[in-house]
Scaffold this active site. Structure first.
Site, mmCIF file in Angstrom:
data_model
loop_
_atom_site.group_PDB
_atom_site.id
_atom_site.type_symbol
_atom_site.label_atom_id
_atom_site.label_comp_id
_atom_site.label_asym_id
_atom_site.label_seq_id
_atom_site.Cartn_x
_atom_site.Cartn_y
_atom_site.Cartn_z
ATOM 1 N N PRO A 56 -1.757 1.806 -22.725
ATOM 2 C CA PRO A 56 -3.208 1.539 -23.345
ATOM 3 C C PRO A 56 -3.128 1.075 -24.770
ATOM 4 O O PRO A 56 -3.574 1.856 -25.634
ATOM 5 C CB PRO A 56 -4.074 2.926 -23.025
ATOM 6 N N CYS A 57 -2.710 -0.136 -24.896
ATOM 7 C CA CYS A 57 -2.589 -0.819 -26.270
ATOM 8 C C CYS A 57 -3.935 -0.652 -27.034
ATOM 9 O O CYS A 57 -3.728 -0.614 -28.173
ATOM 10 C CB CYS A 57 -1.890 -2.195 -26.162
#
Length: 107
Positions: A56-57
């Site tokens: 989940p950048c």
């Protein structure tokens, strides 16, 4: 990429994978968890080249809660939308309200 940077990037991704929906961390925070507070730029690089949707950048922002232009298709707007969908609060100036949603780190 050298083996060292690959394993370093994997460490970064495994830390980022622990950030829950609705919370955000900063590049510097991830660097501290790696044991080197000077590595926030490396963290940014690792996230910008990440192609794994499981990481989940979008939950990582700059130290002032600022968004990143690297998100497809609309840069910062896409970044904001991804966070808003998870309930991350924003301040009136459009930055992430880290006082309300900063990740407290791995358990």
């Amino acid at each position: 990429q050298s083996h060292m940077s690959q394993s370093l990037f994997q460490q970064i991704y495994s830390i980022v994978c622990q950030i829950p929906p609705g919370q955000a961390a900063t590049y510097g925070q991830i660097a501290l968890l790696l044991g080197n507070p000077r590595m926030s730029r490396v963290v940014g690089t690792a996230l910008s080249v990440c192609r794994d949707d499981a990481v989940p950048c979008h939950r990582v922002v700059n130290r002032s809660g600022g968004l990143c232009d690297a998100f497809s298709p609309f840069g910062r707007e896409t970044h904001r939308l991804l966070l808003e969908l998870e309930g991350v609060p924003f301040t009136p100036d459009g930055t992430v309200d880290l006082t309300k949603c900063r990740w407290s780190g791995p358990n």
